[in-house]
Design a protein around this motif. Structure first.
Motif, PDB file in Angstrom:
ATOM      1  N   SER A  36      42.908  37.569  53.567  1.00 32.63           N
ATOM      2  CA  SER A  36      43.427  38.543  54.530  1.00 32.63           C
ATOM      3  C   SER A  36      42.306  39.456  55.023  1.00 32.63           C
ATOM      4  N   CYS A  37      41.066  38.943  54.965  1.00 31.79           N
ATOM      5  CA  CYS A  37      39.911  39.744  55.400  1.00 31.79           C
ATOM      6  C   CYS A  37      39.067  38.939  56.397  1.00 31.79           C
ATOM      7  N   GLU A  71      43.749  40.196  58.869  1.00 30.25           N
ATOM      8  CA  GLU A  71      45.160  39.802  58.729  1.00 30.25           C
ATOM      9  C   GLU A  71      45.296  38.506  57.922  1.00 30.25           C
ATOM     10  N   SER A  72      44.868  37.407  58.535  1.00 28.69           N
ATOM     11  CA  SER A  72      44.985  36.117  57.869  1.00 28.69           C
ATOM     12  C   SER A  72      43.886  35.195  58.384  1.00 28.69           C
TER      13      SER A  72
END
Ligand code: SF4
Ligand code: SF4
Length: 119
Positions: free
Chosen positions: A8-9, A66-67
């Motif tokens: 998620s980074c 986010e993803s």
């Protein structure tokens, strides 16, 4: 959080120039796809998209913060393999924190790791 925090980074893939020795493109090495790199010196290549003012690796898929995923994960360069997220091995990686900060993300904390949450 129940998944690896890097998923998620992706900030480091969109912040640094990602360099590799050209031999890393060989099948005997990591097999980094040559077409996804550019030559920067006689023995050094970099991942396409990372040698510019607003870098973003060509192999980064998704939305930073986010993803995300690496589309060549099994064949990523050595510099990617050796770049550890903060607290992944119990230590702080200041370069991880700098990359995250550039994307408006706070530095990782020990509690960001799944094991810390019993997951
Ligand atoms: S090759 Fe993969 S891990 Fe390395 S910078 Fe590009 S997207 Fe990130
Ligand atoms: S900046 Fe740190 S947390 Fe983000 S993807 Fe890179 S190593 Fe993982």
């Amino acid at each position: 959080m129940s998944k690896h925090p890097c998923l998620s980074c992706g900030a480091c893939c969109a912040f640094f120039r990602v360099s590799l020795h050209w031999l890393e493109t060989s099948a005997e090495s990591y097999g980094v796809p040559l077409a996804l790199t550019e030559r920067v010196s006689p023995h050094q290549n970099s991942m396409l998209g990372t040698g510019h003012a607003n870098p973003s690796c060509i192999s980064l898929k998704g939305i930073v913060g986010e993803s995300v995923s690496c589309t060549i994960y099994e064949n990523r360069p050595g510099s990617c393999r050796s770049f550890s997220a903060s607290y992944e091995d119990g230590t702080v990686n200041s370069r991880c924190a700098v990359a995250r900060l550039s994307k408006g993300l706070g530095p990782l904390q020990p509690s960001d790791w799944p094991a810390a949450n019993g997951t």
